[in-house]
Motif scaffolding. Structure first.
Motif, PDB file in Angstrom:
ATOM      1  N   LEU A 147      -7.031 -31.041 -18.120  1.00  0.00           N
ATOM      2  CA  LEU A 147      -6.387 -30.619 -17.076  1.00  0.00           C
ATOM      3  C   LEU A 147      -5.794 -29.305 -17.231  1.00  0.00           C
ATOM      4  CD1 LEU A 147      -4.749 -30.999 -14.183  1.00  0.00           C
ATOM      5  CD2 LEU A 147      -2.637 -31.679 -15.736  1.00  0.00           C
ATOM      6  N   GLN A 148      -6.265 -28.545 -16.484  1.00  0.00           N
ATOM      7  CA  GLN A 148      -5.790 -26.922 -16.583  1.00  0.00           C
ATOM      8  C   GLN A 148      -4.998 -26.610 -15.312  1.00  0.00           C
ATOM      9  OE1 GLN A 148     -10.168 -25.949 -17.226  1.00  0.00           O
ATOM     10  NE2 GLN A 148      -9.445 -24.394 -18.739  1.00  0.00           N
ATOM     11  N   ILE A 149      -3.675 -25.786 -15.526  1.00  0.00           N
ATOM     12  CA  ILE A 149      -2.906 -25.669 -14.325  1.00  0.00           C
ATOM     13  C   ILE A 149      -2.529 -24.129 -14.462  1.00  0.00           C
ATOM     14  CG2 ILE A 149      -0.545 -25.994 -13.478  1.00  0.00           C
ATOM     15  CD1 ILE A 149      -0.533 -28.547 -15.431  1.00  0.00           C
ATOM     16  N   ALA A 150      -2.764 -23.564 -13.252  1.00  0.00           N
ATOM     17  CA  ALA A 150      -2.353 -21.909 -13.180  1.00  0.00           C
ATOM     18  C   ALA A 150      -1.441 -21.895 -12.055  1.00  0.00           C
ATOM     19  CB  ALA A 150      -3.560 -21.395 -12.660  1.00  0.00           C
ATOM     20  N   GLY A 151      -0.569 -21.117 -12.293  1.00  0.00           N
ATOM     21  CA  GLY A 151       0.644 -20.899 -11.442  1.00  0.00           C
ATOM     22  C   GLY A 151       2.005 -21.874 -11.632  1.00  0.00           C
ATOM     23  N   LEU A 152       2.715 -21.518 -10.600  1.00  0.00           N
ATOM     24  CA  LEU A 152       4.046 -22.401 -10.624  1.00  0.00           C
ATOM     25  C   LEU A 152       4.056 -23.033  -9.240  1.00  0.00           C
ATOM     26  CD1 LEU A 152       6.566 -20.561 -12.673  1.00  0.00           C
ATOM     27  CD2 LEU A 152       5.257 -22.282 -13.708  1.00  0.00           C
ATOM     28  N   ASN A 153       4.233 -24.543  -9.343  1.00  0.00           N
ATOM     29  CA  ASN A 153       4.236 -24.999  -7.835  1.00  0.00           C
ATOM     30  C   ASN A 153       5.608 -25.159  -7.230  1.00  0.00           C
ATOM     31  OD1 ASN A 153       5.508 -27.104  -9.172  1.00  0.00           O
ATOM     32  ND2 ASN A 153       3.665 -28.217  -9.398  1.00  0.00           N
ATOM     33  N   VAL A 154       6.862 -24.341  -7.892  1.00  0.00           N
ATOM     34  CA  VAL A 154       7.858 -24.690  -7.191  1.00  0.00           C
ATOM     35  C   VAL A 154       7.890 -24.213  -5.843  1.00  0.00           C
ATOM     36  CG1 VAL A 154      10.260 -23.978  -7.391  1.00  0.00           C
ATOM     37  CG2 VAL A 154       9.018 -24.163  -9.493  1.00  0.00           C
ATOM     38  N   GLY A 155       8.413 -25.228  -5.007  1.00  0.00           N
ATOM     39  CA  GLY A 155       8.687 -24.726  -3.669  1.00  0.00           C
ATOM     40  C   GLY A 155       7.369 -25.269  -2.541  1.00  0.00           C
ATOM     41  N   TYR A 156       6.454 -25.904  -3.016  1.00  0.00           N
ATOM     42  CA  TYR A 156       5.012 -25.930  -2.289  1.00  0.00           C
ATOM     43  C   TYR A 156       5.587 -27.097  -1.199  1.00  0.00           C
ATOM     44  CZ  TYR A 156       4.403 -30.807  -4.279  1.00  0.00           C
ATOM     45  OH  TYR A 156       4.670 -32.337  -4.633  1.00  0.00           O
ATOM     46  N   ASP A 157       4.584 -26.853  -0.032  1.00  0.00           N
ATOM     47  CA  ASP A 157       4.650 -27.883   0.979  1.00  0.00           C
ATOM     48  C   ASP A 157       3.603 -28.465   1.635  1.00  0.00           C
ATOM     49  OD1 ASP A 157       3.431 -25.847   2.357  1.00  0.00           O
ATOM     50  OD2 ASP A 157       5.416 -24.816   3.000  1.00  0.00           O
ATOM     51  N   THR A 158       2.613 -28.105   0.988  1.00  0.00           N
ATOM     52  CA  THR A 158       1.315 -28.611   1.188  1.00  0.00           C
ATOM     53  C   THR A 158       0.336 -28.746  -0.273  1.00  0.00           C
ATOM     54  OG1 THR A 158       1.158 -27.518   3.376  1.00  0.00           O
ATOM     55  CG2 THR A 158      -0.950 -28.323   2.793  1.00  0.00           C
ATOM     56  N   ILE A 159      -0.468 -29.645  -0.173  1.00  0.00           N
ATOM     57  CA  ILE A 159      -1.368 -29.745  -1.185  1.00  0.00           C
ATOM     58  C   ILE A 159      -2.856 -29.916  -0.351  1.00  0.00           C
ATOM     59  CG2 ILE A 159      -2.480 -31.665  -3.210  1.00  0.00           C
ATOM     60  CD1 ILE A 159       0.358 -30.053  -4.108  1.00  0.00           C
ATOM     61  N   VAL A 160      -3.623 -29.278  -1.057  1.00  0.00           N
ATOM     62  CA  VAL A 160      -5.056 -29.187  -0.563  1.00  0.00           C
ATOM     63  C   VAL A 160      -6.009 -29.800  -1.676  1.00  0.00           C
ATOM     64  CG1 VAL A 160      -7.185 -27.840   0.320  1.00  0.00           C
ATOM     65  CG2 VAL A 160      -4.823 -27.428   0.903  1.00  0.00           C
ATOM     66  N   SER A 161      -6.715 -30.756  -1.435  1.00  0.00           N
ATOM     67  CA  SER A 161      -7.548 -31.399  -2.482  1.00  0.00           C
ATOM     68  C   SER A 161      -9.106 -30.921  -2.453  1.00  0.00           C
ATOM     69  CB  SER A 161      -7.548 -33.021  -2.404  1.00  0.00           C
ATOM     70  OG  SER A 161      -6.277 -33.536  -2.649  1.00  0.00           O
ATOM     71  N   ARG A 162      -9.656 -30.636  -3.997  1.00  0.00           N
ATOM     72  CA  ARG A 162     -11.098 -30.337  -3.456  1.00  0.00           C
ATOM     73  C   ARG A 162     -11.561 -31.083  -4.738  1.00  0.00           C
ATOM     74  NH1 ARG A 162     -14.537 -25.884  -2.517  1.00  0.00           N
ATOM     75  NH2 ARG A 162     -16.391 -25.659  -3.817  1.00  0.00           N
ATOM     76  N   GLU A 163     -12.490 -32.036  -4.203  1.00  0.00           N
ATOM     77  CA  GLU A 163     -12.978 -33.044  -5.053  1.00  0.00           C
ATOM     78  C   GLU A 163     -14.662 -33.154  -5.291  1.00  0.00           C
ATOM     79  OE1 GLU A 163     -13.203 -38.150  -5.044  1.00  0.00           O
ATOM     80  OE2 GLU A 163     -11.594 -37.112  -3.779  1.00  0.00           O
ATOM     81  N   SER A 164     -15.119 -32.722  -6.405  1.00  0.00           N
ATOM     82  CA  SER A 164     -16.458 -32.587  -6.547  1.00  0.00           C
ATOM     83  C   SER A 164     -17.149 -34.063  -7.040  1.00  0.00           C
ATOM     84  CB  SER A 164     -16.753 -31.667  -7.648  1.00  0.00           C
ATOM     85  OG  SER A 164     -16.279 -30.497  -7.296  1.00  0.00           O
ATOM     86  N   SER A 165     -16.091 -35.003  -7.699  1.00  0.00           N
ATOM     87  CA  SER A 165     -16.605 -36.339  -7.941  1.00  0.00           C
ATOM     88  C   SER A 165     -15.343 -36.883  -8.451  1.00  0.00           C
ATOM     89  CB  SER A 165     -17.617 -36.160  -9.142  1.00  0.00           C
ATOM     90  OG  SER A 165     -16.928 -35.906 -10.443  1.00  0.00           O
TER      91      SER A 165
END
Length: 402
Positions: free
Chosen positions: A327-345
């Motif tokens: 798992l690699q994480i970029a940025g800080l998610n504080v205050g998010y209101d929406t999640i967009v998923s991208r699924e290759s498999s």
């Protein structure tokens, strides 16, 4: 001759002294570490080192010869008792060291289970330093029962190692879901399913009530009344910045040792970097517990000791290895209101955090291209439209120009 003293021989402390020499600093450098071993990497401790896939020597950030060649006085197995910021001295045992610049890179201390619930029984461990992992390593024998308390990344990484070694693993998380404090439900769901596939029993919304045993832990009682037979317990319930030395010296604290945008504390000629230090970021005083932050912040401090007056521009990124998933994480998610998923498999996914139309962070599981593109977008202040992110027919690199 100018003397720089660095207290804390972890990633930040080691990075600071190396950068000073790299920048041409010719004065005296003293690096003081509380542990008896050379400065080393911590992330592999709960992964490759515990699995037996990495030797002690490979953990070391630099060989012993480096410190001698660079004329860095390395004091190991040494505790600093006090700082006198007026006299510009530190106390070590019965001795005092004078400094011109002092860097506090004291790291963080793991939270331990309270003694009142059996936290001091033999067989109860935390994961922080080399000594912690060396102490628990003999416990990892196939068929044994291990209870892991805490469903953050440290707990999940320990669960992955235990399951990989054939142990029977139960992980309890008092919050409603694993990773609740740091990740979206989609990321939690991904890792819950991953651990389930490897035989880990995850119990969410349930805490630990009591550990019991004559001298060594034998039983665990959960807050739902369930009891478990356990051979040993690992507590992964977070850390606290190590601020005691700074606090005694009267240095300002705010979510750790408070620094300004340049790494300087409220005391003249005293700096701080790494897990112990907080810094201004987008209107808040934040602290990042990560290797990249420790290195980058410490190197900026070194540059500013040399007079550059360079502000620290944090670029948050993190990683976690569990089984065959990175798992690699970029940025800080504080205050998010929406999640967009991208699924290759099923095993290659990324989750993109938005606040209104602004991209804040990306969690990329086995998706290094998604991570790299997301990181570049965040650092460049760009936010692709969510419908483009979720469309896997679009090459991820095209988002850089969308």
């Amino acid at each position: 001759m100018t003397h720089v003293v660095v207290v804390g021989a972890g990633q930040a402390g080691a990075a600071c002294v190396a950068k000073l020499r790299n920048l041409g600093f010719e004065g005296l450098i003293t690096l003081i570490g509380a542990e008896p071993v050379l400065p080393y990497q911590r992330p592999p401790l709960s992964k490759k080192y515990l699995l037996g896939e990495m030797s002690l020597e490979r953990l070391f950030l630099r060989p012993k010869a480096f410190y001698k060649e660079q004329n860095i006085d390395l004091l190991l197995n040494t505790d600093v008792g006090a700082i006198d910021s007026v006299a510009k001295t530190i106390s070590v045992d019965e001795n005092k060291f004078s400094y011109d610049h002092l860097v506090l890179a004291t790291g963080a201390t793991p939270n331990r289970l309270p003694a009142s619930i059996g936290g001091e029984l033999e067989g109860v461990f935390v994961v922080r330093g080399l000594a912690d992992v060396d102490a628990m390593a003999p416990e990892f024998a196939p068929g044994r029962n291990v209870l892991i308390v805490g469903g953050g990344y440290i707990g999940l990484e320990a669960a992955a190692v235990a399951a990989s070694k054939g142990l029977k693993v139960t992980l309890v998380e008092a919050s409603e879901r694993i990773l609740q404090r740091v990740a979206a439900p989609e990321t939690s769901d991904f890792f819950r399913e991953l651990h389930k596939q490897h035989g880990v029993k995850i119990v969410e919304g349930v805490g630990l009530s009591m550990l019991s045993g004559k001298a060594r832990v034998q039983m665990a009682e959960l807050t739902n009344g369930q009891t478990l037979e356990v051979d040993f317990v690992i507590a992964g319930v977070g850390v606290q910045p190590e601020v005691s030395l700074a606090e005694k010296a009267g240095i300002d604290l705010d979510n750790g040792i408070k620094t300004d945008g340049y790494g300087s504390t409220s005391a003249q000629s005293i700096w701080a970097a790494g897990d112990c230090a907080s810094f201004p970021y987008k209107g808040a005083q934040i602290r990042l517990e990560s290797v990249p932050n420790a290195i980058d912040q410490a190197e900026v401090v070194a540059e500013n000791i040399m007079g550059s007056q360079k502000p620290y521009n944090a670029k948050p990124w993190f990683w976690s290895d569990q089984y065959d998933v990175k798992l690699q994480i970029a940025g800080l998610n504080v205050g998010y209101d929406t999640i967009v998923s991208r699924e290759s498999s099923a095993r290659v996914k990324s989750f993109w955090y938005y606040k209104e139309d602004k991209l804040l962070a990306v969690d990329a599981a086995n998706a290094p291209r998604d991570y790299m593109v997301g990181k570049r977008l965040i650092e460049g202040g760009k936010s692709p439209r969510p419908e483009l992110v979720s469309d896997v027919s679009i090459d991820i690199k095209d988002l850089l120009h969308a």
